[in-house]
Write a protein that holds these residues in place. Structure first.
Motif, PDB file in Angstrom:
ATOM      1  N   SER B  15       3.132   7.207  -8.638  1.00 47.22           N
ATOM      2  CA  SER B  15       2.114   7.146  -7.580  1.00 47.22           C
ATOM      3  C   SER B  15       1.012   6.179  -7.943  1.00 47.22           C
ATOM      4  O   SER B  15       0.553   5.410  -7.108  1.00 47.22           O
ATOM      5  CB  SER B  15       1.471   8.509  -7.358  1.00 47.22           C
ATOM      6  OG  SER B  15       2.409   9.478  -7.248  1.00 47.22           O
ATOM      7  N   PRO B  19       0.803   1.123  -5.384  1.00 46.29           N
ATOM      8  CA  PRO B  19       0.219  -0.070  -4.760  1.00 46.29           C
ATOM      9  C   PRO B  19       0.730  -1.361  -5.382  1.00 46.29           C
ATOM     10  O   PRO B  19       0.911  -2.364  -4.690  1.00 46.29           O
ATOM     11  CB  PRO B  19      -1.288   0.103  -5.005  1.00 46.29           C
ATOM     12  CG  PRO B  19      -1.476   1.548  -5.198  1.00 46.29           C
ATOM     13  CD  PRO B  19      -0.235   2.043  -5.859  1.00 46.29           C
ATOM     14  N   PHE B 102       1.201   1.455   6.187  1.00 44.53           N
ATOM     15  CA  PHE B 102       0.669   1.797   4.852  1.00 44.53           C
ATOM     16  C   PHE B 102       1.698   2.579   4.037  1.00 44.53           C
ATOM     17  O   PHE B 102       1.432   3.683   3.598  1.00 44.53           O
ATOM     18  CB  PHE B 102      -0.600   2.643   4.918  1.00 44.53           C
ATOM     19  CG  PHE B 102      -1.706   2.019   5.682  1.00 44.53           C
ATOM     20  CD1 PHE B 102      -2.333   0.897   5.194  1.00 44.53           C
ATOM     21  CD2 PHE B 102      -2.125   2.544   6.879  1.00 44.53           C
ATOM     22  CE1 PHE B 102      -3.345   0.318   5.898  1.00 44.53           C
ATOM     23  CE2 PHE B 102      -3.139   1.956   7.590  1.00 44.53           C
ATOM     24  CZ  PHE B 102      -3.757   0.840   7.093  1.00 44.53           C
ATOM     25  N   ASP B 104       2.979   2.255   1.126  1.00 43.79           N
ATOM     26  CA  ASP B 104       2.694   2.583  -0.280  1.00 43.79           C
ATOM     27  C   ASP B 104       1.886   3.866  -0.371  1.00 43.79           C
ATOM     28  O   ASP B 104       2.180   4.755  -1.157  1.00 43.79           O
ATOM     29  CB  ASP B 104       1.966   1.433  -0.983  1.00 43.79           C
ATOM     30  CG  ASP B 104       0.689   1.030  -0.269  1.00 43.79           C
ATOM     31  OD1 ASP B 104       0.610   1.255   0.949  1.00 43.79           O
ATOM     32  OD2 ASP B 104      -0.224   0.504  -0.925  1.00 43.79           O
ATOM     33  N   LYS B 105       0.883   3.988   0.522  1.00 39.95           N
ATOM     34  CA  LYS B 105       0.059   5.197   0.482  1.00 39.95           C
ATOM     35  C   LYS B 105       0.849   6.409   0.927  1.00 39.95           C
ATOM     36  O   LYS B 105       0.734   7.498   0.372  1.00 39.95           O
ATOM     37  CB  LYS B 105      -1.185   5.023   1.348  1.00 39.95           C
ATOM     38  CG  LYS B 105      -2.073   3.918   0.812  1.00 39.95           C
ATOM     39  CD  LYS B 105      -3.501   4.085   1.228  1.00 39.95           C
ATOM     40  CE  LYS B 105      -4.421   3.188   0.452  1.00 39.95           C
ATOM     41  NZ  LYS B 105      -4.279   1.766   0.796  1.00 39.95           N
ATOM     42  N   SER B 142      -4.043  14.528   3.927  1.00 41.35           N
ATOM     43  CA  SER B 142      -3.931  13.102   4.224  1.00 41.35           C
ATOM     44  C   SER B 142      -2.653  12.801   4.970  1.00 41.35           C
ATOM     45  O   SER B 142      -2.645  12.010   5.906  1.00 41.35           O
ATOM     46  CB  SER B 142      -3.957  12.284   2.931  1.00 41.35           C
ATOM     47  OG  SER B 142      -4.971  12.713   2.095  1.00 41.35           O
TER      48      SER B 142
ATOM     49  N   ALA C 102      -6.936   7.412  -1.153  1.00 36.64           N
ATOM     50  CA  ALA C 102      -5.823   6.898  -0.352  1.00 36.64           C
ATOM     51  C   ALA C 102      -5.874   7.482   1.050  1.00 36.64           C
ATOM     52  O   ALA C 102      -5.708   6.767   2.046  1.00 36.64           O
ATOM     53  CB  ALA C 102      -4.490   7.235  -1.017  1.00 36.64           C
ATOM     54  N   ILE C 106      -6.291   5.561   4.663  1.00 35.21           N
ATOM     55  CA  ILE C 106      -5.309   5.704   5.745  1.00 35.21           C
ATOM     56  C   ILE C 106      -6.009   6.113   7.037  1.00 35.21           C
ATOM     57  O   ILE C 106      -5.868   5.479   8.072  1.00 35.21           O
ATOM     58  CB  ILE C 106      -4.278   6.798   5.395  1.00 35.21           C
ATOM     59  CG1 ILE C 106      -3.393   6.346   4.258  1.00 35.21           C
ATOM     60  CG2 ILE C 106      -3.435   7.118   6.607  1.00 35.21           C
ATOM     61  CD1 ILE C 106      -2.615   7.486   3.664  1.00 35.21           C
ATOM     62  N   THR C 185      -7.861  -1.709  -6.119  1.00 36.43           N
ATOM     63  CA  THR C 185      -6.561  -1.059  -6.272  1.00 36.43           C
ATOM     64  C   THR C 185      -6.006  -1.300  -7.667  1.00 36.43           C
ATOM     65  O   THR C 185      -5.463  -0.383  -8.300  1.00 36.43           O
ATOM     66  CB  THR C 185      -5.581  -1.624  -5.234  1.00 36.43           C
ATOM     67  OG1 THR C 185      -6.250  -1.679  -3.994  1.00 36.43           O
ATOM     68  CG2 THR C 185      -4.367  -0.755  -5.118  1.00 36.43           C
TER      69      THR C 185
END
Lengths: 121, 483, 253, 80
Positions: B15, B19, B102, B104-105, B142, C102, C106, C185
């Motif tokens: 994780s 990125p 997004f 990767d997130k 999230s 993160a 988002i 990042t």
């Protein structure tokens, strides 16, 4: 009187802070105020944990030129370590909550949960 | 034998690196997610026979077992970890066909929800359990918001209730530490008998509030339907298949190993039964298919909690078997429903009419899973339902048995309604292009039939897990053995 | 509305009743309960092992600036708990912050809306000069706090927070100041990889995840504590980058 | 000493109530910041300097800042 205050002020204060926060989370309709109440609850429980590890007339758990050996009396370091973790976690949750609030505001132009579909509780 | 810490450490590493992977290649994140979950399954398999023999204790940081953080992986934790990582693996295969903004997130959150749930079931330390619950819930908040639009409200609701829960759990941890002087689960369990009964009750209540949120127990579960409805399919799947399993595990750990008392289990039994009946009744009225699945999920969680809290060995085994089945079936239901929804462009059950002829795989998957939940013979749900009913009769719980049978009848009504719509009504809408889900459907169907026809596959782990749960002495002995 | 407040009051009162009861318990003989304020008995808590630094080794006297090669070399005991005895929790905690950062990125960027950066468009001379002086000072203070984390109060979180505050002030005061998302990042990822990497290196060389593999030195010296200093530096960079990331996302939303 | 801390706790509780009942959100946020600030002093009284520093830097500082930012991104920013 002084004894009573000494024994109860920290425990009582932190529990009351948690309860005030709980009341706020349930009754407030403004989303930012709900998050503020959550922050109050966090602060209250952190205070509670540290107070549970307090030892009267003991030293902060750091060896230095004044408190030189481990035989001195120390307050409990474990709750302090836990609270360090819990403060950071609390901030992370609040940050995420505020980001959500910003997006919800973008959509509904209000912070009032009673006017937002799907958020009435 | 591979060190079990890697189950948490490797997803963490991946994780943190996600990125960077994304900068290297756009496609890399989803492949890495798949490989990591596959790796976790391999690690678990490599340790399987050893754990069936005796539980493994892993000391972290090199500190002796009860004094710092340690992991405890017995049969029960192994079973739960298999469920969690297996669900994540299957959903990662499903994710290969999905495109997320997004990504990767998305994948780092997806990996962390898996690692967090695995950590919840493996840890042997109370505060560490709290940290892993927080990791899992933050990833879940999230991920819920990933669908945009209405998902923000669902996520906010979950965040607030989760925040309250974590405060109460932390308070419970504080009380426990102050009384026992240790955060190690085994040490707490060893001195649980010495704790003042009133304090024990208060602490148990605080933990129930904290963990009950993850286990989706009434009345802490009103966020679940919104979340499952609004979140992306893979997220609903992992929440229903893995996170709730971890929640049940944590609940069982606290009320069987930590504070074993029949009175607490009785309360859990009532809560579970209420959750079961309310969930089924509300699910019956739903017009939105994902909402229906969400309430059905709640009901199943209630059923599992109620059965496990009967406390007899047969009941615990039945409940754990039902947990395994529920994970498999609900994941299949969610991914096939996801495909059907995107084919129809609507979540409304009426709009899915006639899709059975167009989206054959998805409709087949949904039907098989529905049959499994209903308990059709030769499918896995049949055996666990049978075990549940016989064990609740054995425990002289006639009311509970009646409730379970009633719930089963309601279930039949609403699941068959959907199946009937899929196959026996005319197509009304234009079918949109959707992702292909053949591989996960085939894998899950094989599992459903495998466990249904040959349940001995899992009998041994289930038996050992149930034994571990009922007798907390072995847990304490294994951890504190050297003391 | 009125009914809701009344209901809330009842819920809160019930909780108050339940929780306050915990403090009024008079334990029977042999029973244990919550300690009274100021009377925590450390001798039978795990904490005493941490204070005496005898989790794995035998009990001996620890003397500031004299004892060396202890199992955990930090003079600040809270630090040795956070970054050594319970470092697994700490790894989990920075993960939580990482996930939150993160998640915030988002949530705020998923559906593009018109963005307006919240900052002073034309800063006054005083603000400009002030921030020019304060910014490096705050960075320096942050670095001092985390480098001395094992000797004095403070450490990775506090240092990281101070560094993030420095960037927050800079972003608010200077409209043109921008941090590249890529660099944040990279710092975030690199610090995380270092932390997990330390853990894995300990696992490979010593057999246990996050086990200390460096000499612990003499208590109270700057170069002591083994991996604690490295871990705290990684934490400071990670917490700093993550909090900066959170603040940046919110400012630019 | 007990007098000082009790007094601080009293102010903290009043500030917490004020944070809930203020009409103006900015005032609420500042009151909540005050709660954190007092809490950090109390942590120092409880011999927890590490926690006091964290609470002051993160709880009272950054959290208040992100609350204010969020406020200006929502109600304050659009209406004025």
């Amino acid at each position: 009187m002084l004894n009573f205050l000494e024994e109860w002020s920290f425990f009582g204060g932190s529990i009351l802070l948690i309860l005030i926060g709980l009341y706020g989370v349930i009754t407030r309709k403004n989303m930012i105020k709900i998050l503020i109440s959550l922050a109050l609850m966090d602060t209250g429980v952190n205070l509670m944990l540290v107070a549970l590890g307090y030892v009267k007339a003991a030293n902060a758990p750091i060896l230095n030129s004044v408190v030189q050996t481990n035989t001195a009396a120390f307050v409990d370091p474990i709750p302090q370590a836990l609270v360090l973790t819990s403060i950071v976690i609390g901030t992370a949750v609040l940050g995420l909550g505020l980001a959500l609030v910003i997006k919800i505001y973008d959509k509904f132009s209000t912070l009032d949960i009673s006017k937002i579909r799907g958020l009435k509780w | 034998m591979v060190n079990l810490t890697l189950i948490i450490a490797i997803p963490l590493l991946m994780s943190f690196t996600m990125p960077i992977f994304k900068m290297l290649n756009q496609k890399l994140p989803k492949v890495i997610a798949l490989l990591t979950t596959a790796f976790n399954l391999l690690v678990l398999t490599a340790n399987f026979s050893q754990i069936m023999d005796s539980a493994i204790i892993i000391e972290l940081g090199g500190w002796q077992a009860p004094l710092a953080i340690n992991l405890y992986v017995g049969p029960l934790a192994l079973l739960a970890a298999f469920l969690i990582n297996g669900s994540a693996f299957i959903l990662s295969i499903y994710n290969l066909t999905q495109d997320y903004k997004f990504d990767d997130k998305f994948y780092l959150l997806f990996l962390m929800i898996t690692a967090g749930a695995s950590g919840m079931v493996m840890t042997g330390d109370l505060f560490n359990l709290f940290v892993f619950i927080e990791i899992t819930s933050i990833a879940a908040y999230s991920l819920t918001a990933f669908a945009g639009r209405d998902s923000y409200e669902a996520s906010f609701k979950y965040l607030v209730i989760g925040g309250i829960g974590s405060v109460f759990m932390l308070l419970g941890i504080g009380f426990t530490y102050s009384a026992v002087g240790s955060l190690n689960l085994a040490e707490i369990a060893a001195s649980a008998g010495l704790i003042n009964p009133l304090l024990l009750q208060i602490t148990a209540l605080l933990f129930l509030i904290g963990v009950g949120i993850e286990a989706e127990l009434f009345p802490l579960n009103f966020w679940v339907p919104d979340l499952y409805t609004e979140a992306p399919t893979a997220v609903s799947g992992i929440m229903s298949g893995a996170v709730s399993a971890a929640g049940i595990y944590a609940l069982a750990r606290i009320f069987f190993t930590l504070f074993p008392a029949q009175s607490f289990l009785n309360y859990l039994l009532y809560l579970g039964a209420i959750t079961l009946i309310l969930g089924e009744l509300i699910a019956y009225q739903q017009k939105n298919i994902k909402r229906m699945l969400a309430y059905s999920s709640l009901a199943q969680m209630g059923l599992i909690v109620a059965v496990i809290s009967l406390g007899t060995e047969g009941a615990v085994r039945a409940g754990l078997f039902q947990l395994v089945n529920h994970s498999i079936l609900k994941i299949l239901l969610f991914i096939s429903a996801g495909v059907l929804i995107s084919a129809a462009g609507s979540k409304n059950i009426d709009d899915l009419a006639g899709l059975g002829s167009k989206k054959k795989t998805a409709a087949f998957g949904f039907t098989i899973a529905a049959m499994g939940i209903l308990g059709v013979p030769f499918l896995n749900g049949f055996i666990s339902k049978f075990m549940i009913i016989s064990s609740s009769l054995n425990a002289d719980q006639f009311l509970l048995t009646v409730l379970i049978l009633l719930a089963a009848v309601i279930e039949i009504a609403y699941y068959l309604k959907v199946v009937q719509k899929l196959y026996f009504e005319d197509l009304k809408i234009e079918v949109k292009k959707t992702a292909v889900i053949t591989i996960p459907v085939v894998l899950l169907t094989l599992m459903i039939f495998g466990l249904g026809i040959y349940p001995q596959l899992i009998a041994d782990p289930l038996e050992k897990a149930a034994a571990e749960l009922i007798n907390n002495g072995s847990y304490i002995m294994t951890v504190l053995g050297g003391m | 509305m009125k009914f809701r407040n009344f209901l809330a009051l009842i819920i809160v009162a019930v909780f108050a009743f339940i929780i306050f009861q915990a403090f009024t318990i008079v334990p029977a003989a042999g029973e244990i309960t919550i300690n009274k304020f100021g009377q925590a008995d450390l001798s039978n808590r795990t904490a005493s092992r941490y204070i005496n630094k005898n989790v794995n080794s035998d009990s001996k006297k620890v003397i500031y600036k004299e004892s060396s090669n202890l199992e955990s070399g930090s003079a600040n005991i809270v630090t040795s708990v956070v970054a050594n005895y319970r470092s697994f929790d700490t790894l989990g905690e920075i993960t939580v912050l990482f996930l939150a950062a993160a998640g915030i990125a988002i949530v705020l960027n998923l559906e593009k809306s018109e963005k307006s950066r919240f900052a002073a468009k034309e800063a006054s001379l005083i603000l400009n000069t002030g921030i020019k002086i304060i910014f490096p000072l705050l960075l320096l203070a942050g670095a001092y706090i985390f480098i001395h984390g094992h000797l004095s109060p403070g450490g990775g979180f506090q240092g990281g927070a101070v560094i993030a505050t420095a960037f927050l002030l800079k972003m608010l005061a200077d409209y043109k100041f921008e941090i590249k998302e890529k660099s944040i990042t990279l710092v975030e990822s690199a610090a995380g990889i270092v932390f997990v990497g330390l853990g894995l290196y300990g696992l490979i060389t010593r057999g246990s995840f996050l086990e200390n593999f460096l000499a612990t030195g003499t208590v109270g010296e700057l170069f002591s504590g083994g991996t604690i200093a490295v871990i705290y530096t990684a934490i400071a960079f990670k917490v700093g980058a993550e909090l900066t990331n959170i603040v940046k996302s919110l400012i630019e939303a | 000493m007990p007098l000082i801390s009790s007094f601080l706790i009293l102010i903290m509780l009043i500030a917490a109530l004020a944070a809930l009942f203020f009409d103006n959100l900015l005032n609420s946020i500042i009151a909540a910041g005050l709660v954190s600030l007092i809490a950090s002093v109390l942590f120092y009284f409880l011999k927890a300097p590490d926690v006091a520093m964290t609470e002051a830097a993160i709880g009272a500082g950054l959290t208040t800042a992100i609350f204010v930012l969020a406020l200006y991104k929502t109600e304050r920013g659009k209406s004025e």
